[in-house]
Design a protein around this motif. Structure first.
Motif, mmCIF file in Angstrom:
data_model
loop_
_atom_site.group_PDB
_atom_site.id
_atom_site.type_symbol
_atom_site.label_atom_id
_atom_site.label_comp_id
_atom_site.label_asym_id
_atom_site.label_seq_id
_atom_site.Cartn_x
_atom_site.Cartn_y
_atom_site.Cartn_z
ATOM 1 N N GLY A 1 0.835 -1.185 0.000
ATOM 2 C CA GLY A 1 0.000 0.000 0.000
ATOM 3 C C GLY A 1 0.874 1.240 0.000
ATOM 4 O O GLY A 1 1.842 1.319 0.761
ATOM 5 N N TYR A 2 0.568 2.178 -0.895
ATOM 6 C CA TYR A 2 1.243 3.482 -0.895
ATOM 7 C C TYR A 2 0.228 4.488 -0.376
ATOM 8 O O TYR A 2 -0.864 4.649 -0.952
ATOM 9 N N ASN A 3 0.550 5.163 0.731
ATOM 10 C CA ASN A 3 -0.424 5.977 1.442
ATOM 11 C C ASN A 3 0.085 7.398 1.678
ATOM 12 O O ASN A 3 1.213 7.584 2.147
ATOM 13 N N GLN A 4 -0.739 8.362 1.352
ATOM 14 C CA GLN A 4 -0.471 9.756 1.656
ATOM 15 C C GLN A 4 -1.541 10.278 2.596
ATOM 16 O O GLN A 4 -2.727 9.932 2.455
ATOM 17 N N GLN B 1 4.120 5.900 5.397
ATOM 18 C CA GLN B 1 3.834 6.299 4.023
ATOM 19 C C GLN B 1 3.837 5.105 3.071
ATOM 20 O O GLN B 1 3.946 5.266 1.859
ATOM 21 N N GLY B 2 3.688 3.916 3.614
ATOM 22 C CA GLY B 2 3.567 2.715 2.805
ATOM 23 C C GLY B 2 3.798 1.475 3.645
ATOM 24 O O GLY B 2 4.400 1.529 4.723
ATOM 25 N N THR B 3 3.288 0.355 3.169
ATOM 26 C CA THR B 3 3.560 -0.951 3.778
ATOM 27 C C THR B 3 3.720 -1.971 2.655
ATOM 28 O O THR B 3 3.249 -1.749 1.531
ATOM 29 N N ALA B 4 4.366 -3.085 2.962
ATOM 30 C CA ALA B 4 4.497 -4.165 1.981
ATOM 31 C C ALA B 4 4.759 -5.476 2.703
ATOM 32 O O ALA B 4 5.394 -5.504 3.768
ATOM 33 N N ASN B 5 4.247 -6.564 2.149
ATOM 34 C CA ASN B 5 4.552 -7.925 2.566
ATOM 35 C C ASN B 5 4.897 -8.728 1.320
ATOM 36 O O ASN B 5 4.163 -8.669 0.323
#
Length: 771
Positions: free
Chosen positions: A632-635, A650-654
């Motif tokens: 997820g790329y989040n602002q 400002q982002g997450t990843a698995n």
């Protein structure tokens, strides 16, 4: 102490009255539901009408893939259901059992999904998690439900990850990243919903003893009993689980001990009604970690938590939680025939938290060095106006509450679609107390700050009523248009002999309400591919802290709201599970304190924009290997200044690999959390943050944690011994113990930092015995 004694008597009375109301309601609901049920036919079997979250994963042949081992939808740690009409991710029991440790809570399970992050400095589930954060929304700005029932503290709508159900009792976790439809109920739906589903009884009669042993002296022991279908009771079935967890914790001197009892009974009534009864009891003791200063980390190491010095405010026995909670409900689901479907719940849950903490724990500097300027010294007064003498100052707190409520839903199916109506009502009574005490003298009152040691004594009530109406229209094959409106009404009543923040005797009673429309379009191109768009409004009632002001008559602000727009798609076949979405959320009426003293009040100062893109993918090869990734790329930034909000990664990843074949399960997962601002940079002489200094607050760089899991299931060892499972988990295999965030500042202005817990290993064994 007479005020505290009166509070305890009122809490006990509320508990008895609430349970009595529950049992009366249960008996009435069974009678009402059973009466028409006997006239129904077997073809009118009841369906699950809990529309507050997504329960199935598709339609047609694709629906079976999530339950078929070796397929991408089954093996993917997180996947989007094909029938979702907003960004949704589901983590099933297969992933929970194979990939996580027995101490983990719904919080760490939810971090397997896009845009969700959390901080667990004492190890997974071994202390309340900091967060989790969803798309930048903080705990208290989104909904958490257990079996469809919204739960949370009425003062600020936050949640407690170590309360209620254990990992063993969680059947699945569903993360809805959006306000949902009109039928989605809860105090804080505008940030989304984390829906936790408890385990159901199995068809096979069995008893399963299980245990887990590992790092930090962690031990888990428990047993699960499944009755199977009891033919003499019309096929009724039950599952009962008892579990005990003990651990020293990932930080020094931060032990936790937890005992839990859980039971669920599913009772068919006639041929078209099902009654479900659930009861859960959870008791926990822990010494918690407040974080450590940079000097303490440098001297004692990154795993420093508390000390063993009874003359210190950071003594581990002075920083403790004693928490007891319970939940009970009855759920009646029935098919009345002619397209009428009913689902009704009556429930109660309670939370009783009694705690201690040092007045300035871990804020006393290093051993043998002078006390930092501004720190709270070890001086106390035993009488009002008495002389200051040596002692250990701290606080004693209590928060006891109980909720009683009901969710009622009715649906009528037509050839063109269906109509739905229902409501949620909840009444929570909450007592909050805190006083200054002398920790090394049996917690007697400390009068060092004046004549009244009580910091707060509040009796507050929250009434929530949310009726809704909704329809699904299917104008052509594959297309469903869902539209509805919910009216969210909140009444907050405060009776405070000593109000927090002011110390005054104050009262307040006010009602807020707003109509919340929603519309969704979902199109199924075929049984494997669907797409959706959604627009909806969200609403958040004001927190209790908005009433911590002297002039309550100046409280004229508007509640915070959101306008959500998002769209996405989901695809599933035997080898591939794929989904993606894009969203934009306008957070309006942001609340902020202005003024000071008697002139302090809350006002609306603008809004915040949340936007981003999210995706999930898993591909399974024929030889048992699955590759997966989600991100997820989040602002999230203030509209008036364009400054990024704090505590919003400002982002997450698995991403990683899974092998699952012939009884062998192995996985490696790399969890990445993006950088974020904390909003804290220290105070005074400590204003320079060692963690970084990106304006406007302390900045924390991205970090990775790599976890391994491997296990083997012994099938068919004997006629009564099947699927014996041995598993090993190794978390944080790179032993990354860097500073990842802070927990605010001590009295002197030094930041209290959170570090990652070091590498840990756990071995677990479960032995199902069929009989």
């Amino acid at each position: 102490m007479s005020g505290l004694w009166g509070t305890r008597r009122r809490a006990a009375l509320r508990s008895v009255c609430s349970l009595r109301c529950l049992y009366l309601g249960l008996g009435g609901a069974i009678g009402i539901a059973a009466a028409p049920a006997m006239a129904q036919t077997a073809s009118n079997a009841p369906v699950n009408l809990d529309l507050g979250s997504v329960l199935s994963v598709g339609t047609g042949s694709a629906a079976d893939l999530v339950n078929t081992p070796g397929t991408a939808p089954y093996e993917a740690p997180s996947k989007a259901p094909l029938n979702a009409s907003q960004p949704t991710s589901q983590v099933t029991k297969n992933t929970i059992s194979n990939m996580t440790t027995g101490t983990e809570s719904y919080v760490t399970i939810a971090t397997l999904t896009p845009s969700v992050s959390a901080i667990s400095p004492n190890g997974p589930g071994l202390q309340e998690a900091n967060g989790p954060v969803m798309r930048g929304f903080q705990d208290g700005q989104y909904n958490v439900t257990f079996d469809g029932i919204p739960v949370g503290d009425s003062n600020d709508f936050t949640h407690h990850s170590t309360s209620f159900f254990t990992n063993q009792q969680i059947g699945q976790v569903i993360v809805d990243r959006g306000p949902g439809t009109a039928s989605t109920v809860g105090d804080a739906t505008f940030g989304g919903t984390m829906s936790i589903r408890t385990i159901d009884p199995t068809a096979q009669r069995s008893i399963t003893p299980y245990g887990e042993w590992g790092s930090w002296g962690t031990n888990i022991g428990g047993a699960t009993l499944n009755t199977g279908a009891i033919q003499s009771a019309n096929g009724a079935s039950a599952v009962v689980d008892a579990e005990h967890i003990a651990s020293n914790g990932g930080k020094t001197n931060t032990p936790q001990e937890r005992t839990n009892f859980f039971g669920k009974v599913v009772i068919p009534v006639g041929t078209s009604t099902t009654v479900t009864l659930l009861a859960d009891y959870n008791r926990l003791f822990q010494s918690f970690d407040t974080g450590a200063t940079s000097d303490q980390i440098a001297l004692f190491g990154p795993d420093y938590g508390n000390n063993t010095d009874p003359t210190s405010q950071a003594y581990y026995r002075y920083n403790t939680d004693h928490i007891t909670n319970d939940m009970e409900y009855i759920d009646v689901q029935s098919n009345f025939g002619n397209g009428f479907l009913y689902d009704g719940k009556i429930y109660t849950y309670g939370y009783y938290h009694h705690g201690l903490n040092g007045a300035d724990a871990n804020g006393q500097g290093l051993p043998g060095q002078p006390l930092p300027a501004g720190a709270v010294p070890n001086l106390v007064a035993y009488t009002p106006g008495g002389a200051l003498v040596t002692g250990v100052p701290g606080q004693q707190m209590m928060m006891d509450y109980r909720s009683v409520g009901t969710i009622q839903r009715l649906e009528k199916d037509f050839a063109w679609g269906d109509l739905m109506a229902g409501f949620w009502f909840d009444h929570q009574v909450n007592t909050r107390f805190q006083q200054e005490v002398i920790l090394n003298a049996g917690n007697v009152p400390n009068y060092s700050n004046g004549t009244n040691p009580i910091d707060r004594l509040q009796h507050n009530q929250l009434y929530t009523f949310q009726p809704y109406g909704q329809f699904d229209w299917k104008p052509i094959d594959g297309l469903t248009v869902t539209a509805g409106v919910k009216y969210a009404m909140f009444r907050r009543a405060l009776n405070a002999p000593v109000n927090q923040g002011t110390g005054l005797a104050q009262g307040f009673d006010h009602t807020w309400g707003k109509a919340l429309p929603s519309v969704e379009l979902k199109y199924s191109f075929n049984p494997n591919l669907s797409a959706y768009v959604q627009g909806a409004e969200g609403f958040l009632a004001p927190n209790l802290n908005t009433l911590y002001i002297e002039n309550l008559s100046s409280t004229t602000f508007k509640p915070e709201t959101t306008i959500n727009f998002q769209g996405g798609m989901a695809y599933q076949d035997q080898h591939l599970a794929l989904s993606g979405d894009i969203y934009t959320i306008h957070f309006e009426n942001f609340l902020e304190k202005v003024g000071s003293g008697a002139n302090k009040y809350y006002t609306n100062v603008g809004g915040t924009i949340y936007r981003g893109i999210e995706g999930e993918a898993a591909y399974t090869f024929d030889f048992g290997l699955t590759a997966f990734a989600n991100a997820g790329y989040n602002q999230a930034f203030r509209t008036s200044t364009n400054i990024q909000i704090t505590q919003a990664p400002q982002g997450t990843a698995n991403f990683g690999l899974i092998y699952d074949r012939d009884g062998i399960y192995a996985s490696v997962i790399d969890q990445w959390t993006g950088g974020e601002y904390s909003g804290n940079t220290g105070i005074g002489a400590y204003a320079s943050s060692p963690a970084g200094g990106k304006s406007p607050g302390g900045w924390y760089d991205p970090y990775n944690v790599v976890n391994l899991a491997a296990g083997y299931t012994f099938n068919h060892l004997s006629p009564n011994l099947n699927q014996v499972k041995l598993k090993v988990n190794v978390d944080n295999i790179t032993n990354n113990q860097r500073v990842i965030f802070d927990n605010g500042t001590d009295a002197a202005g030094q930041l209290w930092y959170y570090t990652l817990p070091g590498v840990s290993a756990f071995v677990s064994l479960s032995v199902p015995i069929n009989f």
